[in-house]
Design an enzyme around this catalytic site. Structure first.
Site, PDB file in Angstrom:
ATOM      1  N   LYS A  52     -92.442 -86.836 111.817  1.00  0.00           N
ATOM      2  CA  LYS A  52     -93.610 -87.933 111.539  1.00  0.00           C
ATOM      3  C   LYS A  52     -92.749 -89.132 110.791  1.00  0.00           C
ATOM      4  O   LYS A  52     -91.914 -89.167 110.712  1.00  0.00           O
ATOM      5  CB  LYS A  52     -93.941 -86.970 110.134  1.00  0.00           C
ATOM      6  CG  LYS A  52     -93.378 -86.756 109.027  1.00  0.00           C
ATOM      7  CD  LYS A  52     -93.597 -86.048 107.801  1.00  0.00           C
ATOM      8  CE  LYS A  52     -93.010 -85.825 106.668  1.00  0.00           C
ATOM      9  NZ  LYS A  52     -93.580 -85.141 105.539  1.00  0.00           N
ATOM     10  N   TYR A 277     -84.447-116.547  94.404  1.00  0.00           N
ATOM     11  CA  TYR A 277     -85.746-116.668  93.411  1.00  0.00           C
ATOM     12  C   TYR A 277     -85.283-116.230  92.134  1.00  0.00           C
ATOM     13  O   TYR A 277     -84.640-115.012  91.752  1.00  0.00           O
ATOM     14  CB  TYR A 277     -86.931-115.820  93.741  1.00  0.00           C
ATOM     15  CG  TYR A 277     -87.438-116.391  95.201  1.00  0.00           C
ATOM     16  CD1 TYR A 277     -88.003-117.605  95.378  1.00  0.00           C
ATOM     17  CD2 TYR A 277     -87.532-115.532  96.294  1.00  0.00           C
ATOM     18  CE1 TYR A 277     -88.423-118.204  96.496  1.00  0.00           C
ATOM     19  CE2 TYR A 277     -88.050-116.010  97.682  1.00  0.00           C
ATOM     20  CZ  TYR A 277     -88.505-117.292  97.647  1.00  0.00           C
ATOM     21  OH  TYR A 277     -89.040-117.844  98.823  1.00  0.00           O
TER      22      TYR A 277
END
Length: 388
Positions: A52, A277
């Site tokens: 999955k 940042y």
């Protein structure tokens, strides 16, 4: 240590910004180890490789093929759509999908002989309504204590009655009974034994109604390794197949994914230079900064800001400042680093690079999340097998 590695998969194509190299030979070897463990207590025992979420980020179709070549007999996915994609790739082995709402269209999955998990009467009714003249194969999923999907304990008798009636009428085939362990990776947790006993009771209740499927499965990787009583006929192996061991018991597994990038830029900067940042990092001395062109859009957790480490020029370098959408920066001091050098984010650890487990520690999470979150912008390169 050289920045060129021998045991980390190499052969990067010129101009590659970033790639996840997946060692299919490692996947196969891991599954053979786990299959031997399964058969130590049950010579006829089987493994289901859980592929999955694009095989936990490793590439569902290549991993599925490697798993089947290693002796795995069944494949597991979460959604019917994932199962249909395997069928579209030409995979004919039994595939089970167990997570779907009852109003989801499942006709294509049934037409392609996908086995579906049934967690309640609404899902059973949906299978019967969309069978289209076929006799679908289902696994009845029961909740033995995890509290997620699966038939709830109060509803088990009525659902088993309905399943038995549908099977007697020739409208379905029950090919499995299943449940899922909640705490198999927690040492000494009493819930494991409790769930095993509840599952045994469900098996007995099903048998009393004439339901006798070929496989009964409860164990995940942790259950397979640490709880032999949970093995039954089949173990669903997810994270272990990718070489990540969820328990402390040593098992010779090898991590299959190496996430690597290329240094895009280096620059010499003075002391006090802010980085990324918010300028949460400033250089202590004159130093060399190296720009690594991958960030949270590629799956690098922002939580790794000022914490995560990357192997550059033979040494682990801590991320300097915040992880940005497309890039991170590492402080390399006075070491010689140039644009084009390899940067290993994580791998098996053979050459000192961090592992997915190390990254889980940097980010206060689990290694499952680290590998699974590597995004589609990162190309996968499969080695050690035939990915086509």
């Amino acid at each position: 240590m050289s920045s060129s590695t021998a045991t980390i998969p190499t052969g990067r194509s010129a101009g590659t910004r970033v790639e996840a190299v997946v060692d299919l030979a490692a996947v196969g070897a891991n599954l053979r180890v786990l299959l031997d463990l399964m058969r130590a207590s049950n010579p006829a025992g089987e493994l289901m490789a859980v592929v999955k979420a694009d095989a936990y980020g490793h590439g569902a179709v290549p991993v599925a093929r490697a798993a089947l070549a290693a002796g795995v007999t069944r494949l597991g996915v979460a959604t019917p759509g994932e199962a249909v994609a395997l069928r579209a790739a030409g995979i004919t082995a039994p595939v089970l999908a167990w997570l779907w709402p009852p109003d989801e269209p499942i006709g294509e999955a049934l037409a392609r002989d996908v086995e579906l998990g049934v967690s309640g009467r609404p899902q059973l009714d949906a299978v019967l309504a969309q069978a289209g003249g076929r006799v679908p194969a289902v696994h009845v999923k029961v909740d033995t204590g995890l509290g997620r999907s699966g038939v709830g304990p109060l509803d088990v008798p009525a659902v088993l009655d309905a399943v038995a009636a549908a099977e007697r009428a020739g409208r379905i085939r029950v090919t499995g009974l299943m449940s899922h362990l909640a705490s198999a990776d927690v040492p000494g947790d009493p819930s494991v034994a409790e769930q095993v006993e509840r599952f045994r009771a469900v098996i007995a209740a099903a048998a009393a109604r004439g339901i006798d499927p070929p496989v009964r499965h409860l164990a995940n990787t942790a259950g397979l390794v640490d709880h032999p009583d949970s093995r039954f006929d089949l173990a669903r192996v997810g994270i272990g197949g990718y070489g990540l061991n969820p328990v402390a018991t040593p098992v010779p597994l090898r991590p299959a994914m190496t996430l690597r990038a290329t240094v895009a830029l280096t620059k010499r900067v003075p002391a006090g230079q802010g980085v990324s940042y918010g300028l949460t990092y400033r250089t202590a001395t004159e130093t060399t900064l190296a720009l690594i062109p991958l960030g949270y859009a590629d799956g690098i957790p922002r939580a790794a800001s000022n914490r995560g480490e990357i192997l550059v020029a033979g040494r682990r370098r801590r991320i300097a400042g915040r992880v940005a959408m497309d890039q991170v920066v590492v402080d390399c001091g006075d070491d010689r680093v140039t644009a084009g050098d390899p940067a290993i984010v994580f791998g098996p650890g053979d050459d000192g690079e961090p592992t997915a487990r190390d990254w889980a520690g940097y980010c206060d999470t689990i290694d499952y999340e680290i590998v699974t979150r590597i995004g589609p912008r990162v190309p996968r390169r499969h080695v050690g097998g035939t990915p086509s």
